[in-house]
Design a protein around this motif. Structure first.
Motif, mmCIF file in Angstrom:
data_model
loop_
_atom_site.group_PDB
_atom_site.id
_atom_site.type_symbol
_atom_site.label_atom_id
_atom_site.label_comp_id
_atom_site.label_asym_id
_atom_site.label_seq_id
_atom_site.Cartn_x
_atom_site.Cartn_y
_atom_site.Cartn_z
ATOM 1 N N LEU A 58 -25.009 45.759 33.042
ATOM 2 C CA LEU A 58 -23.777 45.587 32.276
ATOM 3 C C LEU A 58 -23.141 46.939 31.951
ATOM 4 N N GLU A 59 -23.942 47.915 31.524
ATOM 5 C CA GLU A 59 -23.417 49.249 31.233
ATOM 6 C C GLU A 59 -22.894 49.919 32.500
ATOM 7 N N LEU A 60 -23.605 49.737 33.608
ATOM 8 C CA LEU A 60 -23.182 50.307 34.881
ATOM 9 C C LEU A 60 -21.839 49.717 35.320
ATOM 10 N N LEU A 61 -21.714 48.396 35.241
ATOM 11 C CA LEU A 61 -20.451 47.756 35.631
ATOM 12 C C LEU A 61 -19.308 48.171 34.709
ATOM 13 N N GLU A 62 -19.591 48.309 33.429
ATOM 14 C CA GLU A 62 -18.552 48.749 32.486
ATOM 15 C C GLU A 62 -18.107 50.173 32.808
ATOM 16 N N PHE A 63 -19.054 51.043 33.164
ATOM 17 C CA PHE A 63 -18.706 52.416 33.541
ATOM 18 C C PHE A 63 -17.843 52.422 34.803
ATOM 19 N N ILE A 64 -18.213 51.617 35.800
ATOM 20 C CA ILE A 64 -17.435 51.547 37.043
ATOM 21 C C ILE A 64 -16.027 51.010 36.754
ATOM 22 N N ARG A 65 -15.929 49.991 35.889
ATOM 23 C CA ARG A 65 -14.619 49.442 35.518
ATOM 24 C C ARG A 65 -13.747 50.509 34.861
ATOM 25 N N MET A 66 -14.328 51.258 33.928
ATOM 26 C CA MET A 66 -13.568 52.315 33.246
ATOM 27 C C MET A 66 -13.162 53.415 34.228
ATOM 28 N N MET A 67 -14.048 53.752 35.154
ATOM 29 C CA MET A 67 -13.759 54.783 36.147
ATOM 30 C C MET A 67 -12.571 54.345 37.033
ATOM 31 N N ILE A 68 -12.564 53.078 37.439
ATOM 32 C CA ILE A 68 -11.467 52.565 38.272
ATOM 33 C C ILE A 68 -10.166 52.530 37.481
#
Length: 133
Positions: A58-68
């Motif tokens: 969940l933290e990894l996906l949230e980081f990727i979402r914020m990066m995009i």
């Protein structure tokens, strides 16, 4: 091939009927380096993730979402600074080719077919077929 035949003779006979460059790695075109490109992309992506690689999904996906989202915002701001609707490189190409096109003489050949005569030679243009020489 003998090992495959020992495990599954049907698979062996099926592979023998297919050109070897379609299924055997040693017969692939040596100029194509797909693994190299894929590995470089994965390494670059992993470097961008940094310490989040060890985080929960969940933290990894949230980081990727914020990066995009950050990247989209940066590109939006960059596009708003353009002087035209075209990206700067495309606009420069259009202007360059527009200046060069002034040197051509246009001759109508048929309905929506033209010949362009210029300093570098003649070119046929067919608008209905979306083609030119």
């Amino acid at each position: 091939m003998n090992e495959i035949g020992a495990i599954d003779p049907v698979t062996m006979s099926w592979l023998q009927n297919i050109d070897i460059e379609h299924w055997s790695r040693f017969a692939y075109d040596q100029n194509i380096r797909c693994d190299h490109v894929t590995n470089n992309m994965i390494e670059a992506f992993n470097n961008m993730l940094g310490s989040y690689r060890a985080a929960s999904y969940l933290e990894l996906l949230e980081f990727i979402r914020m990066m995009i989202m950050r990247k989209y915002h940066e590109r939006k701001e960059e596009c708003e600074a353009w002087n035209s609707v075209w990206p700067p490189r495309v606009n420069a190409k259009i202007l360059k080719h527009g200046r060069e096109s002034r040197l051509f003489i246009i001759i109508v050949v048929e309905n929506r077919e033209y010949e362009l005569l210029g300093p570098t030679g003649g070119y046929g243009v067919k608008l209905m077929e979306y083609s030119c020489q």
